[in-house]
Design a protein around this motif. Structure first.
Motif, PDB file in Angstrom:
ATOM      1  N   HIS A 103     -16.184  27.956  -5.412  1.00  0.00           N
ATOM      2  CA  HIS A 103     -17.355  27.183  -4.989  1.00  0.00           C
ATOM      3  C   HIS A 103     -18.416  28.088  -4.376  1.00  0.00           C
ATOM      4  O   HIS A 103     -18.111  28.920  -3.505  1.00  0.00           O
ATOM      5  N   SER A 104     -19.664  27.954  -4.820  1.00  0.00           N
ATOM      6  CA  SER A 104     -20.818  28.633  -4.247  1.00  0.00           C
ATOM      7  C   SER A 104     -20.634  30.159  -4.302  1.00  0.00           C
ATOM      8  O   SER A 104     -20.495  30.717  -5.390  1.00  0.00           O
ATOM      9  N   LEU A 156     -25.873  20.053   2.601  1.00  0.00           N
ATOM     10  CA  LEU A 156     -24.489  20.097   2.120  1.00  0.00           C
ATOM     11  C   LEU A 156     -24.109  18.855   1.335  1.00  0.00           C
ATOM     12  O   LEU A 156     -23.473  18.939   0.286  1.00  0.00           O
ATOM     13  N   SER A 157     -24.461  17.686   1.875  1.00  0.00           N
ATOM     14  CA  SER A 157     -23.994  16.430   1.291  1.00  0.00           C
ATOM     15  C   SER A 157     -24.875  15.290   1.765  1.00  0.00           C
ATOM     16  O   SER A 157     -25.480  15.355   2.844  1.00  0.00           O
ATOM     17  N   GLU A 242     -22.219  20.525  -1.790  1.00  0.00           N
ATOM     18  CA  GLU A 242     -20.755  20.478  -1.709  1.00  0.00           C
ATOM     19  C   GLU A 242     -20.223  19.234  -2.428  1.00  0.00           C
ATOM     20  O   GLU A 242     -20.002  18.181  -1.822  1.00  0.00           O
TER      21      GLU A 242
END
Length: 266
Positions: A103-104, A156-157, A242
């Motif tokens: 991730h990322s 993020l979200s 995310e």
């Protein structure tokens, strides 16, 4: 029931999540910048429920691992650290197929890992990966001084609880980028761009179309360079960075688990 075990190797903090039955596959997780493997408990539990043994490590300078905080001078070394975890996982579960999920920043690590060790993998999953073009690195490196500006947790979200928990996490890094790490990221992105495609290795790319941290169009060129014929791309119009912590995280995890189960069947 998910069983967990923690240990260290070469000064790095590692963890495995397993079920009570013998696993059918191994999944390695490479986490993102500034965070740690503890933020992947829910994803690991979902993968374990589908028959995986899940291994992850706090990268150097992150979480509970050794090193100056968030200082990475060469991502080739981080790839080597991850390969050490792969060796441990295969020794504990010989003969099982291995899938790598990044991730990322972990997506950059995973992509480079697949270029170097792809023949040993059953599949690769890239979540919001730092590959292709990431303008933030270029912009920050052009400054005389790196600004000490905390991460905007709303990036993020859409779930506000995710950002609040991130901000309160004592082993998440809340300070500025360090110039050597930015330079290493820049070189790592270039190494992936100059490296080989992944050929027949199954690749899944997932990304939020409203990701402000790692914009989707910047990653697209990197993924296009990596992908071969066995490729699945899934994006979500309103999702941010995310995906495993987004409002639709269950649906995202279901897609990832299905892909892994298909490509790493025993």
């Amino acid at each position: 029931m998910t069983l967990t075990r923690e240990w260290t190797y070469d000064g790095l903090a590692a963890k495995v999540w397993e079920g009570e039955e013998e696993p059918a596959r191994i999944v390695l997780i490479a986490h993102g910048y500034g965070e740690h493997i503890g933020r992947y408990e829910h994803l690991a539990a979902r993968l374990v429920a589908d028959g995986a043994a899940v291994y992850a490590v706090d990268h150097v300078g992150h979480g509970r691992s050794k090193g100056e905080r968030v200082l990475i001078t060469d991502f080739e070394d981080v790839v080597g650290d991850l390969h050490g975890l792969d060796d441990i996982a295969r020794h504990e579960h010989p003969g099982l197929p291995v899938v790598l999920l990044g991730h990322s920043m972990g997506g950059l690590i995973a992509a480079r890992y697949a270029q170097r060790y792809g023949d040993s993998l059953a599949a690769l999953v890239l979540s919001s990966p730092v590959v292709g073009r990431w303008d933030a690195v270029t912009q920050l490196l052009a400054l005389d001084e790196i600004p000490d500006v905390p991460l905007d947790i709303t990036t993020l979200s859409r779930d506000t609880r995710v950002g609040e928990k991130y901000a309160a996490d004592p082993i998440v890094w809340h300070g500025p980028f360090k110039r050597p790490t930015l330079a290493a990221l820049d070189r790592g992105i270039d190494a992936v761009a100059q490296g080989p495609s992944l050929g027949s290795l199954p690749l899944m790319w997932i990304h939020g179309e409203a990701d402000p941290l790692v914009p989707i169009e910047g990653s697209r060129s990197g993924v296009e360079h990596l992908r071969g014929p066995d490729y699945l791309e899934l994006t979500w119009p309103e999702a941010r960075h995310e995906l495993f912590n987004e409002l639709n995280a269950d649906a995202v995890m279901n897609e990832v688990v299905a892909f892994i189960g298909q490509k790493a069947a025993t």
